[in-house]
Design a protein around this motif. Structure first.
Motif, PDB file in Angstrom:
ATOM      1  N   PRO A  57      -2.376   2.587   6.807  1.00 15.29           N
ATOM      2  CA  PRO A  57      -1.842   2.297   5.470  1.00 15.29           C
ATOM      3  C   PRO A  57      -2.953   1.832   4.532  1.00 15.29           C
ATOM      4  O   PRO A  57      -4.103   1.638   4.937  1.00 15.29           O
ATOM      5  N   GLY A  58      -2.584   1.605   3.270  1.00 12.55           N
ATOM      6  CA  GLY A  58      -3.500   0.988   2.317  1.00 12.55           C
ATOM      7  C   GLY A  58      -4.665   1.879   1.946  1.00 12.55           C
ATOM      8  O   GLY A  58      -4.541   3.089   1.820  1.00 12.55           O
ATOM      9  N   GLY A  59      -5.820   1.256   1.808  1.00 10.08           N
ATOM     10  CA  GLY A  59      -7.009   1.998   1.414  1.00 10.08           C
ATOM     11  C   GLY A  59      -7.162   2.044  -0.099  1.00 10.08           C
ATOM     12  O   GLY A  59      -6.303   1.602  -0.857  1.00 10.08           O
ATOM     13  N   GLN A  60      -8.275   2.594  -0.537  1.00 11.99           N
ATOM     14  CA  GLN A  60      -8.593   2.666  -1.949  1.00 11.99           C
ATOM     15  C   GLN A  60      -8.056   3.951  -2.574  1.00 11.99           C
ATOM     16  O   GLN A  60      -7.470   4.797  -1.898  1.00 11.99           O
ATOM     17  N   ASN A  61      -8.308   4.086  -3.866  1.00 15.92           N
ATOM     18  CA  ASN A  61      -7.841   5.270  -4.579  1.00 15.92           C
ATOM     19  C   ASN A  61      -8.668   6.497  -4.232  1.00 15.92           C
ATOM     20  O   ASN A  61      -9.894   6.415  -4.110  1.00 15.92           O
ATOM     21  N   VAL A  62      -7.987   7.619  -4.068  1.00 14.84           N
ATOM     22  CA  VAL A  62      -8.625   8.926  -4.024  1.00 14.84           C
ATOM     23  C   VAL A  62      -7.974   9.754  -5.132  1.00 14.84           C
ATOM     24  O   VAL A  62      -6.921   9.400  -5.649  1.00 14.84           O
ATOM     25  N   ASP A  63      -8.633  10.835  -5.512  1.00 12.19           N
ATOM     26  CA  ASP A  63      -8.078  11.617  -6.606  1.00 12.19           C
ATOM     27  C   ASP A  63      -7.812  13.043  -6.170  1.00 12.19           C
ATOM     28  O   ASP A  63      -8.450  13.568  -5.254  1.00 12.19           O
ATOM     29  N   LEU A  64      -6.840  13.635  -6.824  1.00 14.20           N
ATOM     30  CA  LEU A  64      -6.532  15.046  -6.620  1.00 14.20           C
ATOM     31  C   LEU A  64      -6.990  15.791  -7.858  1.00 14.20           C
ATOM     32  O   LEU A  64      -6.434  15.612  -8.948  1.00 14.20           O
ATOM     33  N   ARG A  65      -8.018  16.601  -7.697  1.00 15.01           N
ATOM     34  CA  ARG A  65      -8.585  17.323  -8.823  1.00 15.01           C
ATOM     35  C   ARG A  65      -9.100  18.683  -8.362  1.00 15.01           C
ATOM     36  O   ARG A  65      -9.334  18.907  -7.179  1.00 15.01           O
ATOM     37  N   ALA A  83       4.507  11.477  -7.611  1.00 20.84           N
ATOM     38  CA  ALA A  83       5.400  10.315  -7.560  1.00 20.84           C
ATOM     39  C   ALA A  83       4.684   9.081  -7.001  1.00 20.84           C
ATOM     40  O   ALA A  83       5.134   7.954  -7.216  1.00 20.84           O
ATOM     41  N   LEU A  84       3.583   9.283  -6.283  1.00 21.61           N
ATOM     42  CA  LEU A  84       2.826   8.181  -5.690  1.00 21.61           C
ATOM     43  C   LEU A  84       1.598   7.801  -6.517  1.00 21.61           C
ATOM     44  O   LEU A  84       0.825   6.932  -6.122  1.00 21.61           O
ATOM     45  N   THR A  85       1.429   8.441  -7.661  1.00 19.95           N
ATOM     46  CA  THR A  85       0.242   8.215  -8.483  1.00 19.95           C
ATOM     47  C   THR A  85       0.156   6.767  -8.950  1.00 19.95           C
ATOM     48  O   THR A  85       1.151   6.159  -9.338  1.00 19.95           O
ATOM     49  N   VAL A  86      -1.067   6.231  -8.922  1.00 24.85           N
ATOM     50  CA  VAL A  86      -1.335   4.890  -9.441  1.00 24.85           C
ATOM     51  C   VAL A  86      -1.671   5.015 -10.925  1.00 24.85           C
ATOM     52  O   VAL A  86      -2.564   5.777 -11.302  1.00 24.85           O
ATOM     53  N   ASP A  87      -0.955   4.287 -11.742  1.00 24.11           N
ATOM     54  CA  ASP A  87      -1.140   4.373 -13.195  1.00 24.11           C
ATOM     55  C   ASP A  87      -2.363   3.565 -13.605  1.00 24.11           C
ATOM     56  O   ASP A  87      -2.391   2.343 -13.454  1.00 24.11           O
ATOM     57  N   GLN A  88      -3.397   4.255 -14.133  1.00 30.12           N
ATOM     58  CA  GLN A  88      -4.607   3.597 -14.591  1.00 30.12           C
ATOM     59  C   GLN A  88      -5.038   4.183 -15.933  1.00 30.12           C
ATOM     60  O   GLN A  88      -4.936   5.389 -16.141  1.00 30.12           O
ATOM     61  N   ARG A  89      -5.540   3.332 -16.794  1.00 29.91           N
ATOM     62  CA  ARG A  89      -5.916   3.769 -18.140  1.00 29.91           C
ATOM     63  C   ARG A  89      -7.308   4.387 -18.183  1.00 29.91           C
ATOM     64  O   ARG A  89      -7.633   5.107 -19.125  1.00 29.91           O
ATOM     65  N   GLY A 111      -8.415  14.327 -17.932  1.00 27.85           N
ATOM     66  CA  GLY A 111      -7.892  13.892 -16.637  1.00 27.85           C
ATOM     67  C   GLY A 111      -8.754  14.239 -15.455  1.00 27.85           C
ATOM     68  O   GLY A 111      -8.320  14.102 -14.303  1.00 27.85           O
ATOM     69  N   GLU A 112     -10.015  14.650 -15.693  1.00 28.43           N
ATOM     70  CA  GLU A 112     -10.905  15.036 -14.593  1.00 28.43           C
ATOM     71  C   GLU A 112     -12.161  14.179 -14.575  1.00 28.43           C
ATOM     72  O   GLU A 112     -13.184  14.571 -14.024  1.00 28.43           O
ATOM     73  N   GLY A 113     -12.104  12.989 -15.183  1.00 24.91           N
ATOM     74  CA  GLY A 113     -13.271  12.126 -15.237  1.00 24.91           C
ATOM     75  C   GLY A 113     -13.397  11.231 -14.018  1.00 24.91           C
ATOM     76  O   GLY A 113     -12.843  11.508 -12.949  1.00 24.91           O
ATOM     77  N   ILE A 114     -14.142  10.115 -14.179  1.00 23.48           N
ATOM     78  CA  ILE A 114     -14.343   9.186 -13.056  1.00 23.48           C
ATOM     79  C   ILE A 114     -12.988   8.705 -12.541  1.00 23.48           C
ATOM     80  O   ILE A 114     -12.744   8.641 -11.335  1.00 23.48           O
ATOM     81  N   VAL A 115     -12.100   8.331 -13.439  1.00 25.04           N
ATOM     82  CA  VAL A 115     -10.706   8.062 -13.089  1.00 25.04           C
ATOM     83  C   VAL A 115      -9.913   9.303 -13.464  1.00 25.04           C
ATOM     84  O   VAL A 115      -9.867   9.694 -14.626  1.00 25.04           O
ATOM     85  N   ALA A 116      -9.328   9.942 -12.467  1.00 21.59           N
ATOM     86  CA  ALA A 116      -8.652  11.222 -12.689  1.00 21.59           C
ATOM     87  C   ALA A 116      -7.196  11.004 -13.087  1.00 21.59           C
ATOM     88  O   ALA A 116      -6.632   9.908 -12.954  1.00 21.59           O
ATOM     89  N   GLU A 117      -6.579  12.082 -13.546  1.00 25.18           N
ATOM     90  CA  GLU A 117      -5.169  12.032 -13.934  1.00 25.18           C
ATOM     91  C   GLU A 117      -4.290  11.687 -12.739  1.00 25.18           C
ATOM     92  O   GLU A 117      -3.320  10.935 -12.852  1.00 25.18           O
ATOM     93  N   ILE A 118      -4.618  12.260 -11.562  1.00 25.30           N
ATOM     94  CA  ILE A 118      -3.820  12.013 -10.360  1.00 25.30           C
ATOM     95  C   ILE A 118      -4.639  11.166  -9.394  1.00 25.30           C
ATOM     96  O   ILE A 118      -5.460  11.680  -8.629  1.00 25.30           O
ATOM     97  N   GLU A 119      -4.462   9.856  -9.479  1.00 22.12           N
ATOM     98  CA  GLU A 119      -5.099   8.900  -8.571  1.00 22.12           C
ATOM     99  C   GLU A 119      -4.023   8.398  -7.611  1.00 22.12           C
ATOM    100  O   GLU A 119      -2.949   7.973  -8.028  1.00 22.12           O
ATOM    101  N   ILE A 120      -4.333   8.435  -6.330  1.00 24.04           N
ATOM    102  CA  ILE A 120      -3.351   8.058  -5.315  1.00 24.04           C
ATOM    103  C   ILE A 120      -4.068   7.259  -4.230  1.00 24.04           C
ATOM    104  O   ILE A 120      -5.229   7.545  -3.899  1.00 24.04           O
ATOM    105  N   LEU A 121      -3.426   6.231  -3.718  1.00 19.37           N
ATOM    106  CA  LEU A 121      -4.039   5.446  -2.642  1.00 19.37           C
ATOM    107  C   LEU A 121      -4.226   6.329  -1.412  1.00 19.37           C
ATOM    108  O   LEU A 121      -3.345   7.128  -1.063  1.00 19.37           O
ATOM    109  N   ARG A 122      -5.356   6.176  -0.767  1.00 18.54           N
ATOM    110  CA  ARG A 122      -5.646   7.009   0.399  1.00 18.54           C
ATOM    111  C   ARG A 122      -4.539   6.903   1.446  1.00 18.54           C
ATOM    112  O   ARG A 122      -4.136   7.914   2.036  1.00 18.54           O
ATOM    113  N   GLY A 123      -4.055   5.695   1.690  1.00 18.88           N
ATOM    114  CA  GLY A 123      -2.993   5.524   2.674  1.00 18.88           C
ATOM    115  C   GLY A 123      -1.713   6.225   2.280  1.00 18.88           C
ATOM    116  O   GLY A 123      -1.002   6.776   3.132  1.00 18.88           O
TER     117      GLY A 123
END
Length: 422
Positions: A57-65, A83-89, A111-123
């Motif tokens: 479980p848990g872990g840091q953010n990974v992105d789908l790009r 539905a599991l995306t972490v909302d970040q500005r 949405g393809e920068g350092i923080v992507a549009e679809i950020e999701i926790l690795r877990g």
């Protein structure tokens, strides 16, 4: 070997030497389940062995790009992933007092920068992939491979806990410190390229005011502290990084790692003291060096590597998840195509390398400045880093950064016509 999903899976190869159905995948994180999904659709019997006692479980953010996102779409999982995306500005740099010195909104690079549009926790992503493949693969948890013995017709595999077993192919999807890579390719000394730093990830349950931003703080001496919103209320995903030559730390000695971080970051400023206090209580603490894996070949005999095991690009690139997803899709697709054509695993492995190598080479190119840019040593360089980020929306920095982010989609994925297969 205890089967956690109870499908009927033969314990020895059932077809000719190049056509057996049984494939062992070491590693149940991201690449392993994706590989199993596509292998099952190609007519294989995938077996996943995972060292952890359960999905992690848990872990840091990974992105789908880029192409990685396409793989998830072809699996039919994009709606669930969103539905599991972490909302970040977006990403913001802060000074010692917490004042913003630069920021990169998520919209800046569509949405393809350092923080992507679809950020999701690795877990969360790993759990989604596990649940979607639990009926397609045999999962064996709390075990690992200890020896491989290959011959003309298959590979005899010895496990730490389970009885020995025979497979046609063995795939290492077991990360940066891959056991399969060590067993099949030899000493890691020539494969691992250190990048001059270490990083720790952990979850802090504290009310740090992030206002929806991924905040990053640089301190002289090559220190970097990060905090970003988690998916759950009051959850902060923290990171602490520092510049260093290889230290020879025991990867299993987390107490020593926490002490080292506490010493390095003492008095660093911003919210670091709160992050260190949270680190002492964190149950998901993870520490490792920044580095890449470079191999002349991703396959050897009846063994292949996928994801970080074969070509880790390092977290500095932000492309590890894309490489894992794309590599798993291509390897499974080529094995299925070769099986259908009667050409065997050697042809599939060769084609996998041919398709994957250029994508890996581009993805392993570090962003401008590399470790120096990410973790500047001096206060002057820290100020210059903030100035550079403030220029990222303008020419020429925007063009340079856009090219870096575009690497995630810099490959044409074949359509193996497997998506609708049962």
């Amino acid at each position: 070997m205890e089967n956690t999903t109870a499908p009927t899976t033969p314990t020895t190869p059932t077809m000719d030497s190049d056509g057996s159905d049984d494939v062992l995948i070491s590693g149940g994180g991201i690449a392993g389940p994706v590989l199993a999904h596509w292998l099952r659709r190609g007519g294989f019997n995938p077996v996943i062995v995972e060292r952890a006692p359960a999905p992690r479980p848990g872990g840091q953010n990974v992105d789908l790009r880029g192409a990685g996102r396409t793989v998830i779409e072809r699996m039919g999982l994009m709606e669930q992933a969103r539905a599991l995306t972490v909302d970040q500005r977006g990403l913001g740099l802060v000074d010692r007092r917490g004042r913003l010195t630069a920021r990169m909104p998520v919209e800046l690079f569509e949405g393809e920068g350092i923080v992507a549009e679809i950020e999701i926790l690795r877990g969360d992503l790993a759990d989604l992939l596990y649940r979607s493949t639990a009926h397609e693969a045999e999962y064996v948890f709390d075990d690992t491979v200890t020896a491989l013995a290959e011959d003309e017709s298959g590979v005899s595999v010895t496990f730490e806990r389970s009885a020995p077993r025979r497979f046609a192919l063995v795939i290492g999807a077991d990360g940066l410190h891959s056991t399969v890579r060590r067993l099949a390719f030899g000493d890691d000394g020539g494969h691992f390229k250190p990048l001059g730093g270490y990083n720790a990830w952990f979850t802090v349950r504290d009310e740090i005011d992030l206002d929806g931003w991924f905040l990053m703080y640089n301190a002289p001496g090559g220190l970097v502290a990060g905090a970003r919103p988690g998916r759950l209320p009051g959850e902060v995903k923290a990171s602490l990084s520092f510049r260093s030559a290889p230290l020879g730390l025991d990867r299993r000695d987390t107490a020593a790692q926490r002490r080292l971080l506490a010493e390095r970051f003492a008095g660093a400023g911003w919210e670091v003291e709160r992050l260190l206090a949270g680190m002492a209580r964190a149950e998901d603490f993870f520490f490792d060096s920044y580095g890449q894996i470079h191999l002349d070949h991703y396959t050897r005999g009846r063994v292949a590597l996928v994801g970080d095991a074969g070509y880790c690009p390092s977290p500095l690139t932000g492309l590890g998840t894309s490489l894992a997803l794309v590599g798993a899709y291509l390897l499974a697709g080529e094995l299925a195509a070769a099986r259908a054509a009667g050409s065997g695993h050697r042809a599939a492995f060769a084609r996998y390398e041919e398709l994957m190598r250029p994508y890996v080479t581009r993805s392993q190119e570090l962003p401008p400045g590399g470790m120096n840019g990410y973790a500047p040593n001096s206060a002057t360089m820290i100020r210059l880093r903030a100035a550079s980020m403030r220029m990222m929306g303008r020419w020429p920095m925007r063009t340079i950064l856009a090219a870096q982010f575009a690497k995630a989609g810099d490959i044409d994925l074949p359509d193996y016509a497997l998506a609708g297969a049962a």
